[in-house]
Each structure stands twice: as C-alpha cells, then as structure tokens.
Design a protein around this motif. Structure first.
Motif, PDB file in Angstrom:
ATOM      1  N   VAL A  83       0.858  -1.191   0.000  1.00  0.00           N
ATOM      2  CA  VAL A  83       0.000   0.000   0.000  1.00  0.00           C
ATOM      3  C   VAL A  83       0.892   1.238   0.000  1.00  0.00           C
ATOM      4  O   VAL A  83       1.868   1.303   0.754  1.00  0.00           O
ATOM      5  CB  VAL A  83      -0.907   0.039   1.252  1.00  0.00           C
ATOM      6  CG1 VAL A  83      -1.832   1.254   1.198  1.00  0.00           C
ATOM      7  CG2 VAL A  83      -1.708  -1.245   1.391  1.00  0.00           C
ATOM      8  N   LEU A  84       0.561   2.189  -0.840  1.00  0.00           N
ATOM      9  CA  LEU A  84       1.263   3.466  -0.823  1.00  0.00           C
ATOM     10  C   LEU A  84       0.384   4.485  -0.111  1.00  0.00           C
ATOM     11  O   LEU A  84      -0.750   4.756  -0.534  1.00  0.00           O
ATOM     12  CB  LEU A  84       1.578   3.952  -2.237  1.00  0.00           C
ATOM     13  CG  LEU A  84       2.425   5.238  -2.301  1.00  0.00           C
ATOM     14  CD1 LEU A  84       3.820   4.992  -1.705  1.00  0.00           C
ATOM     15  CD2 LEU A  84       2.559   5.751  -3.727  1.00  0.00           C
ATOM     16  N   VAL A  85       0.902   5.048   0.983  1.00  0.00           N
ATOM     17  CA  VAL A  85       0.175   6.055   1.758  1.00  0.00           C
ATOM     18  C   VAL A  85       0.690   7.430   1.356  1.00  0.00           C
ATOM     19  O   VAL A  85       1.891   7.711   1.469  1.00  0.00           O
ATOM     20  CB  VAL A  85       0.368   5.845   3.276  1.00  0.00           C
ATOM     21  CG1 VAL A  85      -0.396   6.903   4.064  1.00  0.00           C
ATOM     22  CG2 VAL A  85      -0.084   4.446   3.675  1.00  0.00           C
ATOM     23  N   LEU A 107       4.156   0.665   2.454  1.00  0.00           N
ATOM     24  CA  LEU A 107       4.007  -0.358   3.500  1.00  0.00           C
ATOM     25  C   LEU A 107       3.522  -1.668   2.908  1.00  0.00           C
ATOM     26  O   LEU A 107       2.846  -1.694   1.887  1.00  0.00           O
ATOM     27  CB  LEU A 107       3.076   0.120   4.612  1.00  0.00           C
ATOM     28  CG  LEU A 107       1.588   0.362   4.338  1.00  0.00           C
ATOM     29  CD1 LEU A 107       0.800  -0.931   4.507  1.00  0.00           C
ATOM     30  CD2 LEU A 107       1.034   1.396   5.308  1.00  0.00           C
ATOM     31  N   THR A 108       3.889  -2.744   3.583  1.00  0.00           N
ATOM     32  CA  THR A 108       3.419  -4.065   3.187  1.00  0.00           C
ATOM     33  C   THR A 108       2.681  -4.692   4.366  1.00  0.00           C
ATOM     34  O   THR A 108       3.058  -4.489   5.529  1.00  0.00           O
ATOM     35  CB  THR A 108       4.584  -4.990   2.775  1.00  0.00           C
ATOM     36  OG1 THR A 108       5.519  -5.108   3.857  1.00  0.00           O
ATOM     37  CG2 THR A 108       5.271  -4.456   1.542  1.00  0.00           C
ATOM     38  N   GLU A 113       1.314 -13.567   8.970  1.00  0.00           N
ATOM     39  CA  GLU A 113       2.158 -13.315  10.142  1.00  0.00           C
ATOM     40  C   GLU A 113       1.681 -12.115  10.955  1.00  0.00           C
ATOM     41  O   GLU A 113       2.257 -11.791  11.985  1.00  0.00           O
ATOM     42  CB  GLU A 113       3.610 -13.099   9.703  1.00  0.00           C
ATOM     43  CG  GLU A 113       4.220 -14.321   9.021  1.00  0.00           C
ATOM     44  CD  GLU A 113       5.671 -14.102   8.651  1.00  0.00           C
ATOM     45  OE1 GLU A 113       6.239 -13.069   9.058  1.00  0.00           O
ATOM     46  OE2 GLU A 113       6.243 -14.963   7.954  1.00  0.00           O
ATOM     47  N   HIS A 114       0.610 -11.458  10.458  1.00  0.00           N
ATOM     48  CA  HIS A 114       0.050 -10.286  11.137  1.00  0.00           C
ATOM     49  C   HIS A 114       1.120  -9.207  11.355  1.00  0.00           C
ATOM     50  O   HIS A 114       1.283  -8.671  12.448  1.00  0.00           O
ATOM     51  CB  HIS A 114      -0.579 -10.682  12.482  1.00  0.00           C
ATOM     52  CG  HIS A 114      -1.608 -11.775  12.361  1.00  0.00           C
ATOM     53  ND1 HIS A 114      -2.860 -11.563  11.814  1.00  0.00           N
ATOM     54  CD2 HIS A 114      -1.556 -13.079  12.694  1.00  0.00           C
ATOM     55  CE1 HIS A 114      -3.542 -12.697  11.831  1.00  0.00           C
ATOM     56  NE2 HIS A 114      -2.777 -13.634  12.339  1.00  0.00           N
ATOM     57  N   LYS A 115       1.840  -8.911  10.271  1.00  0.00           N
ATOM     58  CA  LYS A 115       2.907  -7.919  10.349  1.00  0.00           C
ATOM     59  C   LYS A 115       2.702  -6.824   9.311  1.00  0.00           C
ATOM     60  O   LYS A 115       2.218  -7.070   8.211  1.00  0.00           O
ATOM     61  CB  LYS A 115       4.273  -8.575  10.112  1.00  0.00           C
ATOM     62  CG  LYS A 115       4.755  -9.446  11.255  1.00  0.00           C
ATOM     63  CD  LYS A 115       6.157  -9.981  10.954  1.00  0.00           C
ATOM     64  CE  LYS A 115       6.687 -10.813  12.108  1.00  0.00           C
ATOM     65  NZ  LYS A 115       8.044 -11.341  11.810  1.00  0.00           N
ATOM     66  N   ILE A 116       3.094  -5.618   9.699  1.00  0.00           N
ATOM     67  CA  ILE A 116       3.105  -4.485   8.775  1.00  0.00           C
ATOM     68  C   ILE A 116       4.508  -3.889   8.789  1.00  0.00           C
ATOM     69  O   ILE A 116       5.049  -3.578   9.857  1.00  0.00           O
ATOM     70  CB  ILE A 116       2.085  -3.400   9.185  1.00  0.00           C
ATOM     71  CG1 ILE A 116       0.655  -3.936   9.064  1.00  0.00           C
ATOM     72  CG2 ILE A 116       2.249  -2.160   8.306  1.00  0.00           C
ATOM     73  CD1 ILE A 116      -0.400  -2.941   9.487  1.00  0.00           C
ATOM     74  N   ASN A 117       5.114  -3.762   7.625  1.00  0.00           N
ATOM     75  CA  ASN A 117       6.421  -3.122   7.495  1.00  0.00           C
ATOM     76  C   ASN A 117       6.248  -1.813   6.735  1.00  0.00           C
ATOM     77  O   ASN A 117       5.492  -1.750   5.762  1.00  0.00           O
ATOM     78  CB  ASN A 117       7.400  -4.034   6.751  1.00  0.00           C
ATOM     79  CG  ASN A 117       7.763  -5.265   7.562  1.00  0.00           C
ATOM     80  OD1 ASN A 117       8.053  -5.158   8.741  1.00  0.00           O
ATOM     81  ND2 ASN A 117       7.737  -6.425   6.931  1.00  0.00           N
ATOM     82  N   MET A 118       6.938  -0.786   7.201  1.00  0.00           N
ATOM     83  CA  MET A 118       6.807   0.532   6.577  1.00  0.00           C
ATOM     84  C   MET A 118       8.166   1.140   6.280  1.00  0.00           C
ATOM     85  O   MET A 118       9.117   0.964   7.038  1.00  0.00           O
ATOM     86  CB  MET A 118       6.035   1.482   7.500  1.00  0.00           C
ATOM     87  CG  MET A 118       4.576   1.154   7.669  1.00  0.00           C
ATOM     88  SD  MET A 118       3.688   2.434   8.615  1.00  0.00           S
ATOM     89  CE  MET A 118       4.288   2.083  10.258  1.00  0.00           C
ATOM     90  N   GLN A 237       5.765  10.424  11.167  1.00  0.00           N
ATOM     91  CA  GLN A 237       4.575  10.266  10.339  1.00  0.00           C
ATOM     92  C   GLN A 237       4.087   8.826  10.343  1.00  0.00           C
ATOM     93  O   GLN A 237       2.881   8.575  10.315  1.00  0.00           O
ATOM     94  CB  GLN A 237       4.890  10.729   8.913  1.00  0.00           C
ATOM     95  CG  GLN A 237       5.098  12.229   8.812  1.00  0.00           C
ATOM     96  CD  GLN A 237       5.631  12.661   7.463  1.00  0.00           C
ATOM     97  OE1 GLN A 237       6.057  11.841   6.652  1.00  0.00           O
ATOM     98  NE2 GLN A 237       5.616  13.962   7.212  1.00  0.00           N
ATOM     99  N   GLN A 238       4.999   7.875  10.405  1.00  0.00           N
ATOM    100  CA  GLN A 238       4.595   6.465  10.502  1.00  0.00           C
ATOM    101  C   GLN A 238       3.814   6.223  11.790  1.00  0.00           C
ATOM    102  O   GLN A 238       2.814   5.508  11.805  1.00  0.00           O
ATOM    103  CB  GLN A 238       5.833   5.561  10.461  1.00  0.00           C
ATOM    104  CG  GLN A 238       6.520   5.501   9.122  1.00  0.00           C
ATOM    105  CD  GLN A 238       7.738   4.601   9.135  1.00  0.00           C
ATOM    106  OE1 GLN A 238       7.887   3.764  10.009  1.00  0.00           O
ATOM    107  NE2 GLN A 238       8.631   4.782   8.163  1.00  0.00           N
TER     108      GLN A 238
END
Length: 238
Positions: A83-85, A107-108, A113-118, A237-238
C-alpha cells in the motif's frame, strides 16, 4: 310488540369502532417512525456512498499491474499486499491547487504473520518522475503535482522497483478527522516544541513524553520540521 334490538347492535359497533381507533392511534405513529427510520437510513447510505465514490480516484491502468507492465495478482486475505500512503499538504481552507506529498510511506501487510512493514520515502528524493505531463527528474514529492495518484504511484514503483497493489490519499482535513474519530492517539513525543496550527492562525504546544494527542496535536507532531531531520520526520509520520 317486539323489542327494538338496535341499541344493543349500535353499542357493539361502537365498541368495534373504538377498538379500531385505538389500534390506528398505536399503528400510525409506529408506521411514521418506521418510515422515518427507513428514509433516514436511505439518506445515510446515499451520503456514505457519495463520500466513498468521491474519495476514489480511478487510475488509468490495470489495477493488478505495475507501471512496468508485469501483472501482479494478489489475494489480500492470504497474500502479502503493498500500500502506498500519500499525505498531501493541502486542505479545504488552503486550496493550494498544486499539492505535494508531504508524507510518502510504502508499506506491506502480511496477513499470515500479522505484520506491517513501513518505509518512508524522503520528500526531497531526487528521481525520475513518471508522468504524461512531465518528462524529467525532480523531487519525488512533486510527482503528485504532475499527475496526482497516477504519477506518484508509478514514480514510486519506478524508484523502488516494487509493485503497489493499493493506495490511500489523505489531506490535513482527513488526518484530523481520522485521529479525532479514534478519540486521539497515544504517542511518545520526543521533545517539547511549539509550532503553528493547521490554518496558521495559532500555535500548538506539546511537552516531551507519552501522551494522548488529538488530531491537531498529532498533525503538528507529524508536520513539524524544527525538532529533528527529514528522516526522523518520516518516522513520526509512521
């Protein structure tokens, strides 16, 4: 001489009429309330649908492909998606007409795995702008000026060599509404500082430490450039 039974019959009819009147007196208000509820529900649905329709921007490309033409099909329930924010430096009061991406976060989301990477992309990153309106290099935050979501997404895909499956764009107004709808967000403010508010008509002052911020305070923390550098600003911002 026969007795007249009409008075008795009249009495029964009168009782029946009274019962009908009572039933109507009960049913009519209920029907009015039901009708009003249905009408109000339909109005809310129409308004919500219009809001969703107005907030969606159709990209001029296959939704499942990258700017390089490689088809990428994903199932957001099972697959990792990107996703591009995009946070643009505009609102209903400023009406800049040439907004830029004040925040740009790739971000992905990994549902298994219930993970978000930014990763935040520095706004001054000098790169090739992918746009029909401009052919050349510029700061990446200017891509939105040359072609809004379309140009920004394809520019980021070109820079990072990654696919973008979804996007979300919000301005200052949206940011304030989101945070306030959550009744604020808890943030560990790195340092005490004072900065201007959204409209530039006043100031927002925050003390160092963990605290609950409302929309205006959270936006001030995300926007300020006076307490650290652009890398740290991206982290905030994250």
């Amino acid at each position: 001489m026969k007795k007249n039974k009409r008075p008795t019959t009249s009495h029964k009819v009168g009782n029946k009429n009274n019962r009908n009147k009572i039933i109507l007196m009960i049913l009519i208000p209920i029907m009015i309330l039901v009708l009003a509820g249905v009408t109000y529900g339909a109005k809310l649905y129409a308004e919500a649908k219009k809001t969703v329709d107005d907030s969606y921007y159709e990209l001029d490309r296959d939704k499942t492909s990258t700017s390089k033409g490689n088809e990428i099909k994903v199932n957001p329930i099972e697959d990792t998606i990107s996703v591009l924010v995009m946070g643009i430096d505009d609102d209903s009061a400023r009406q800049l007409g040439s907004a830029r991406t004040d925040a740009l976060i790739y971000l992905t989301i990994n549902p298994k795995e219930h993970k978000i990477n930014m990763v935040s992309i520095p706004r001054d990153s000098y790169t090739t702008i992918v746009s029909k309106k401009y052919n050349g290099k510029d700061k990446i935050n200017s891509a939105y000026t040359y072609g809004e979501e379309q140009a920004t997404i394809e520019t980021v895909e070109n820079l990072l060599n990654v696919p973008i499956n979804y996007y979300v764009t919000f301005n200052f107004d949206s940011f304030l509404e989101i945070v306030n709808a959550l009744d604020g967000i808890e943030v560990d403010v790195p340092v005490s500082f004072t900065d201007t508010n959204t409209l530039g008509t006043g100031e927002v002052h925050l003390e160092k430490g963990k605290q609950l911020l409302n929309g205006e305070e959270a936006l001030a923390l995300a926007r300020t450039r006076h307490i650290d550098n652009d890398i740290k600003r991206g982290e905030r911002q994250q």
